[in-house]
Design a protein around this motif. Structure first.
Motif, mmCIF file in Angstrom:
data_model
loop_
_atom_site.group_PDB
_atom_site.id
_atom_site.type_symbol
_atom_site.label_atom_id
_atom_site.label_comp_id
_atom_site.label_asym_id
_atom_site.label_seq_id
_atom_site.Cartn_x
_atom_site.Cartn_y
_atom_site.Cartn_z
ATOM 1 N N GLY A 111 38.717 72.394 79.923
ATOM 2 C CA GLY A 111 39.041 74.050 78.956
ATOM 3 C C GLY A 111 40.176 74.159 78.432
ATOM 4 N N GLY A 114 40.480 71.203 75.470
ATOM 5 C CA GLY A 114 39.864 71.888 74.195
ATOM 6 C C GLY A 114 40.184 72.465 73.762
ATOM 7 N N ALA A 115 40.875 73.561 74.606
ATOM 8 C CA ALA A 115 41.725 74.553 73.820
ATOM 9 C C ALA A 115 42.926 74.238 73.164
ATOM 10 N N SER A 118 41.639 72.088 69.592
ATOM 11 C CA SER A 118 40.475 72.235 69.294
ATOM 12 C C SER A 118 41.364 72.510 67.649
ATOM 13 N N VAL A 123 35.532 76.263 68.265
ATOM 14 C CA VAL A 123 36.151 75.450 69.238
ATOM 15 C C VAL A 123 37.031 76.445 69.876
ATOM 16 N N LEU A 124 37.984 77.094 69.763
ATOM 17 C CA LEU A 124 38.907 77.660 71.373
ATOM 18 C C LEU A 124 38.052 78.781 71.440
ATOM 19 N N MET A 127 36.546 76.919 73.495
ATOM 20 C CA MET A 127 37.464 76.803 75.226
ATOM 21 C C MET A 127 37.586 77.399 75.855
ATOM 22 N N ARG A 128 37.828 78.668 75.481
ATOM 23 C CA ARG A 128 38.396 80.576 75.973
ATOM 24 C C ARG A 128 37.358 80.194 77.006
ATOM 25 N N VAL A 130 35.420 79.008 78.238
ATOM 26 C CA VAL A 130 35.013 77.824 79.380
ATOM 27 C C VAL A 130 35.876 77.901 80.305
ATOM 28 N N ILE A 131 37.061 78.021 80.347
ATOM 29 C CA ILE A 131 38.503 77.755 81.411
ATOM 30 C C ILE A 131 38.179 79.840 81.693
#
Ligand code: BGC
Length: 467
Positions: A111, A114-115, A118, A123-124, A127-128, A130-131
């Protein structure tokens, strides 16, 4: 409640624990285990904190970022965390605590990378989330794991390493945001979190599964090996295994959480979780500087108040770690929450007398009170909530019950985050702080009546007492 453990029975129960852990020396291995696992707290603190600085610079990559976008990217982490806490509880009972922490660390690194990379705002945002899944899972699994590995005599301190790492993570995130603000490098702000993520993953590879989970799953020989490592040489390992066996039998259903005795404990965990959030800690940590700035405090003074608050949060957590196994959970919880209430009432009165724009003296009173509030939280409700939910549940449903309480915590965190600014507009600064103060008072009354003392007892003795 019928199964309430109050101050007096604690002494006698701890004395009757079948293994004599209370006088044993604490080995370095177990302290090391707690320290490695607590890296999970660092992820929690850093990632919830880093966003405040990063938000200022997202437009450099994505063009206009609206207020709604900012709220989305901030609060999706909280939604992800609630989901992560829920999913990981069942998983922790099923595949083990250590395995869940390993998966969590891997998801976290994914995550964060990925962030940081991004290509689009969308996508960001994903990813947030996912984090968030990883942060929520870590917030549940780390205290769970440490509490099952730690000897009773120092369990409070070792589990609270997690809160120490968490508060340190928040402080570090403020400093990183500050240091990187001149280069506007929001990607690096996010990306730096890979360091604790990778360290947690590698660290956990060197650690063994929780002995309680192993016994619960019939892996007695493996449990014995772990206990030989994390207990002192003269420890009665067979006695401890027998004790875990006596209270454990496996379960796979959430329905069991509705059984009358367990239901009461689940209610305590959820109520503690909600009180931890509605008494306002995250609004003070993240919005207070803005509020004080709006109230007339200069830029650098606001920043200083922010960092000062973070330092007090870390410092008072250390004091809590030192005290928690000596004076017990209830004393810290109740006195800390009384302190929070008093501080909030003083802030409310200051705003009530001065209006939303504070003069010089009023600003000083507000800053000192907010710092006192954070200190009171850090010595009580902050660490004690996470500790108690790792202690009060029977082993067979510990993962699931903790995940419900943890989910409630993230859910309440989310609700407070999205309503706070509206509340300020609707009932003014004074009204908002008054409300949080009143919540703190109600919390004190609830803790006084319902929250058990668990100091010095084995988890199995706690379980026998509350079952
Ligand atoms: C709370 C967090 C909070 C932190 C602040 C934790 O115990 O769960 O929501 O941000 O303390 O120190």
């Amino acid at each position: 409640m019928s199964g309430q453990i109050v101050a007096e029975p604690v002494t006698s129960l701890a004395g009757t624990a079948t293994h004599n852990e209370l006088r044993e020396p604490v080995g370095r291995a177990v302290v090391w285990t707690a320290a490695i696992t607590a890296l999970g707290g660092l992820l929690f603190g850093y990632d919830t904190g880093v966003i405040s600085g990063a938000l200022l610079f997202l437009h450099t990559s994505f063009g206009t970022v609206s207020s709604f976008d900012k709220e989305l990217v901030t609060s999706l982490l909280l939604v992800g965390a609630a989901a992560g806490a829920f999913g990981s509880g069942r998983l922790a009972d099923l595949i083990g605590r250590r395995s869940v922490i390993l998966i969590t660390a891997a998801v976290f690194v994914l995550g964060v990378v990925g962030a940081a990379l991004s290509p689009t705002f969308c996508v960001l945002v994903v990813m947030r989330f996912v984090i968030g899944l990883a942060v929520g899972s870590a917030s549940m699994a780390v205290p769970l794991y440490i509490s099952e590995v730690a000897p009773p005599r120092v369990r409070g301190a070792l589990v609270s390493f997690n809160q120490l790492a968490l508060t340190s993570g928040i402080l570090v995130s403020f400093l990183v945001d500050y240091a990187l603000s001149s280069s506007a490098d929001w990607r690096l702000m996010f990306g730096l979190a890979t360091i604790p993520g990778v360290l947690l993953f590698i660290g956990m590879l060197t650690q063994a599964e929780s002995p309680v989970w192993l016994v619960t799953h019939g892996r007695i020989a493996d449990a014995r090996k772990v206990l030989e490592r994390v207990r002192s040489a003269d420890h009665d390992i067979d006695g401890e295994i027998d004790e875990i066996r006596a209270v454990s039998n496996r379960s796979t259903s959430y329905r069991e959480l509705l059984a009358p005795d367990v239901r009461k404990l689940v209610a305590i965990g959820v109520t503690l979780a909600v009180f931890q959030q509605v008494t306002g800690i995250n609004t003070v940590i993240y919005y207070a500087p803005t509020l004080l700035h709006q109230a007339g405090l200069g830029n650098s003074a606001s920043l200083l108040a922010n960092v000062g608050n973070g330092i007090v949060n870390v410092g008072m957590t250390i004091v809590a770690i030192w005290l928690i196994d000596k004076v017990g959970r209830r004393v810290l919880l109740i006195s800390g929450t009384v302190g929070m209430a008093i501080a909030l009432f003083v802030v409310a009165a200051t705003f009530a007398v001065s209006g939303n724009t504070l003069g010089h003296t009023a600003s000083i009173i507000a800053v000192v009170s907010l710092v006192a509030y954070t200190g009171s939280f850090a010595i009580g409700l902050g660490p004690v909530f996470w500790l108690l939910i790792s202690e009060i549940y029977p082993a067979r449903i510990r993962g699931k019950s903790m995940s419900i309480a943890t989910m409630a915590n993230w859910g309440a965190n989310f609700v407070v985050a999205v309503t706070f600014l509206t509340l300020l507009n609707a009932i003014s600064n004074a009204g908002t702080f008054l409300l949080m103060g009143l919540f703190s008072l109600v919390a004190v009354a609830y803790f006084w009546r319902k929250v058990p003392e668990t100091k010095g007892m084995t988890l199995e003795a706690i379980e026998r007492q509350v079952a």
